[in-house]
Every structure is written in C-alpha cells, then in structure tokens.
Design a protein around this motif. Structure first.
Motif: not given
Length: 479
Positions: A130-155
């Motif tokens: 469960f600890w690791e499962l919680a990491l997966i959705p926040i990774y995609f939430i931040a990566l896909i719907w995050g703001g700012g420069n795309t490259e900086e966000r990916k890094k």
C-alpha cells in the motif's frame, strides 16, 4: 462492518469515477469519498463501543502474507483524517477544468484507497504494498496535470519518484530480514522479536531512510518544494495534507516499537535533524516570492517539529504529533486551497503581483486570515494544541531543544503575516478579484470549523488516541 469496507468503498469509488465518464467524474468522486467518510465514522463508533473491526484473511501461503487490516485508535484516527480530507480535496477542484477529468478524479480516489490501506495494514508486506501504491497516482497527478514548464515539472516529479521509491526499497529489505526471524509479517510478532543492538541499528536505518524522504527531514528534503509548486492544487493537498503523515504514522506504528535502541541512542542527532528542518524551512519561506513555495517550506518547518515530537518517545510527544498531524492536515489543505483560489483569479503564483484583495473580497480575506492564524498556532486553534504538546515533550527531553524548536512559532508568525500583508492588503489591484463563491466558501468553512472546534475542545481526540499511544510506548521502552 469492519475496516475493509472503507477500502472497498474507496477502491470501488475509484473504478466508478473512471467509468462514469468526464461529465460525472467529479460528482462520483465526491459521493464515494463522502460515503467512505461515513463508513469510517461508523466503523470508529463500532470500535469505540467495544466491537472488533479488524479484518483478517489468508492471502499467500509462502511467504506467509495475510490480508490483515487493523482498526485501532491510531489507525482509525489517521483513516478519519484521510477520508475527511478527500471529499474536501475533491470539492476544492470543482473550480478547475481538467483534461481527462475522469482519470484525474479516479486517481485521487485510488490514492485515498492506498493511503487508507497504509494506515490500516497490520501485515508488514501488505503495508509496504500500500505504501508503494500511494506513490503511483500522485506521480501521474503531478506529471499530467501539474503546472509550469513541462521539462522542469518532469524533472521534479521523476526526482520525487526516484527518491521515495529508492528509500522504500531499504524498508522492504528490512521487512524481509525481519520475516526470516519468525516467518511472520504481523506487526505484533515483529514487536516481540528479540533483536540485537546491531540488528536494530540496521533495521532502524532502513526505516528511517524511507520515512525521512517521505516526511521530508533534512537532508532528504530537496524534492519537496518543487513538487509542491509544480503539482496541481489537489496533488499538493494530497501530498502535504495526508501523504507525508504516512511516514510519521509509520514511525509510531513500525519503526520505534521494532527498533527502539538506536532511537534512544541517537535521539539527540535525530531530533536535531528534525529541528534543523524547522529553522531551514522557515528561513527559506522568508525568501520566497512564489506563494505555493512559501507554503511548501512552511509545511517543511511544521512537519519537522512534528517528527521531533515523535522521536522524543514520550506520551506528550506522540500525542502532540498525532494532534498536530490532524491539525496540520486541515490547515495546509486550507492554505493551498486559498492559494489556488488566488491563482484562479489572478492567473499567477507570484506574491509581488498580488495585493489589494481585501478591498474586493472581504469574505475571502477573513477566511484566509483565520487559516493564517491557525497556521502560526494561535491559542484557540487546533494547531496550538498539538504544537504546545510537542514543545512540552521537547522540554522534557532537553530545554535547549524547545528553545530552538520554538523558533517555528516566531519565524512562522513573521513570514505568514508578512505574506498575508503582501497578498491581501494594500491598494486595490488592477486585476478583478471576485469574492469567494458558495462552493469555495463551503470548503473553507468546513476546514475552519474543524480547526476552531478542536482548538477549543480537543478532548474527544485526546481521550481516543491516548490509550493506544500508551500501549505503543510500552513496546518502545521494553529494552
């Protein structure tokens, strides 16, 4: 009904949210997250009146892994925090238009499911999953719907993922080693292992690395501010309001009872690192021109103090940390939501481009002011209760720790009030700022209501969590 029903509702809610389509996704997420909160309240009531709400079912024979979910005073309190904040976070996102809406809200629900599972798991390997499962959705939430420069966000997001995932692998190795001692992952079995001082040192270090990155504690903090800034508001709320509490909870549930010797031997070093984070976060918050980054460093300072309270290994420290986790969860979600409201109207996160909001939005200004005062632990707010007990626990350990740790109150008041002055006061801004609407106001009122009610009457929570913390301390002190 046992605690597994909470997880079933959240998991089914994630699936239903995705399959109802973009138009109804937000409403489905709100309905199922509210249902999960109602189920948690009911299960907690059943536990309170003396009924067993644990769930156990054999899963894998070799290695022996059991679907074992524990409902006790500590785990249920953290699940209540999770299920209370999730509908608030969902509702706070209604003002935004997201591409792939159904995926966005489904990921929020799945993350709530994973975090609740982390709090409820009584089997070590199940907990790790469960600890690791919680990491997966926040990774995609931040990566896909995050703001700012795309490259900086990916890094920023990739750095966060690698840091947390790598740290967690050490924790997995520790669980595998512990399993070989009694061929069981049950938390009570692990508590009763007679480990040598050397074994405890390695186990403690493995757990500490995973938790220090997640909290984060200096020097493992470098991922935090950028991810908080780049993630969408809902992602930042999930990270700061709930996810980092997984690590502090885990210190109480797993690390200290299993490996107490190094926690006592290196107490001053560990508490010192936590308090260093208080000062470091506060100083960096003073220098920020980004509102979200300022709040991110403010959160770093506050959670550093919470972690310091846990590592005092006193009843006041553990209880204060639990109280402060709940209070911080609500206030930081409220502050990031207020930041999101400002960003929606001004289309900027830069503090120097704000100002003059009070003239146009007196209702929003009043609500924001209450959140700011709660953040600096004004007496009468929930944050004061937990922070006072944490500082008291530091005083019991060493008077200099409380003197240095107490700077969070002074520095916090300075940078938060200065931020409020720069953002809200001054001459009317050229940009139009509409006052808070009904849905936004409802979210803010709910958060403020919790902070004020439990600030004036924390007894229900204090009475509920204290017996379980006392039992945990017995394991910690049995050296």
């Amino acid at each position: 009904m046992d605690v597994s029903f909470i997880l079933i509702i959240l998991l089914f809610g994630a699936a239903a949210t995705y399959f109802v389509g973009d138009k109804w996704a937000s409403k489905a997420a709100l309905i199922f997250s509210t249902a999960a909160l109602a189920a948690t309240i009911y299960v907690t009531y059943r536990y309170y009146v003396g009924e067993t709400v644990n769930f156990m079912y054999p899963w894998i024979k070799s290695p022996k892994i059991t679907l074992f979910f524990i409902g006790d005073r500590i785990s249920l309190t953290m699940v209540l925090l999770t299920t209370a904040l999730t509908p608030i976070i969902v509702a706070s996102s209604f003002g935004n238009l997201f591409p792939k809406t159904r995926a966005f809200y489904a990921l929020i629900m799945f993350m709530a499911f994973a975090m609740a599972g982390t709090f409820l798991a009584g089997d070590g390997l199940l907990y790790y999953i469960f600890w690791e499962l919680a990491l997966i959705p926040i990774y995609f939430i931040a990566l896909i719907w995050g703001g700012g420069n795309t490259e900086e966000r990916k890094k920023a997001v990739v750095k966060f993922f690698i840091y947390t995932f790598a740290g967690s692998l050490f924790m997995l190795v520790a669980f595998i080693y512990l399993y070989q001692k009694q061929y069981s992952f049950f938390y009570t079995t692990l508590y009763n292992l007679r480990l040598t001082s050397t074994e405890q040192n390695w186990i403690f270090a493995a757990f500490f690395l995973a938790y220090a990155i997640k909290i984060p504690i200096i020097p493992f903090h470098t991922w935090q501010a950028n991810v908080y800034q780049k993630a969408p508001a809902a992602g930042t709320m999930l990270l700061s309001g709930i996810m980092l509490k997984m690590a502090i909870y885990s210190i109480i549930r797993w690390q200290l009872p299993i490996a107490p010797i190094p926690a006592i031997q290196y107490q001053y070093i560990i508490v010192g690192l936590c308090i260093a984070g208080v000062i470091y976060g506060s100083v960096l918050a003073l220098k920020q021109d980004s509102l979200k980054k300022l709040l991110a460093y403010s959160s770093l300072a506050h959670v550093g103090l919470i972690a310091a309270g846990v590592y005092t290994m006193t009843l006041d420290g553990l209880r204060g940390a639990m109280l402060q986790m709940i209070a911080h969860g609500f206030v930081v979600v409220g502050l990031f939501f207020a930041s999101e409201i400002i960003s929606r109207r001004f289309n900027t996160d830069t503090i120097r481009e704000m100002g003059g909001i009070r003239i146009q939005a007196p209702k929003f200004t009043s609500m924001f002011m209450i959140l700011v005062l709660a953040s600096v632990a004004l007496p009468g707010t929930f944050n004061f209760v937990g922070e006072f007990e944490v500082l008291y626990s530091l005083a019991q350990t060493n008077i200099w720790l409380v003197v240095i740790g107490g700077t969070t109150i002074i520095l916090g008041a300075f940078y938060m009030l200065r931020m409020f002055q720069q953002v809200m006061l001054g001459e009317q801004n050229a940009k139009v700022f509409a006052d808070i609407n009904f849905s936004e106001g409802l979210v803010m009122v709910l958060i403020i209501g919790v902070l004020l009610f439990f600030g004036l009457y924390p007894k229900p929570i204090v009475d509920f969590i204290s017996p379980e913390l006392e039992r945990t301390l017995i394991y910690i002190k049995q050296i």
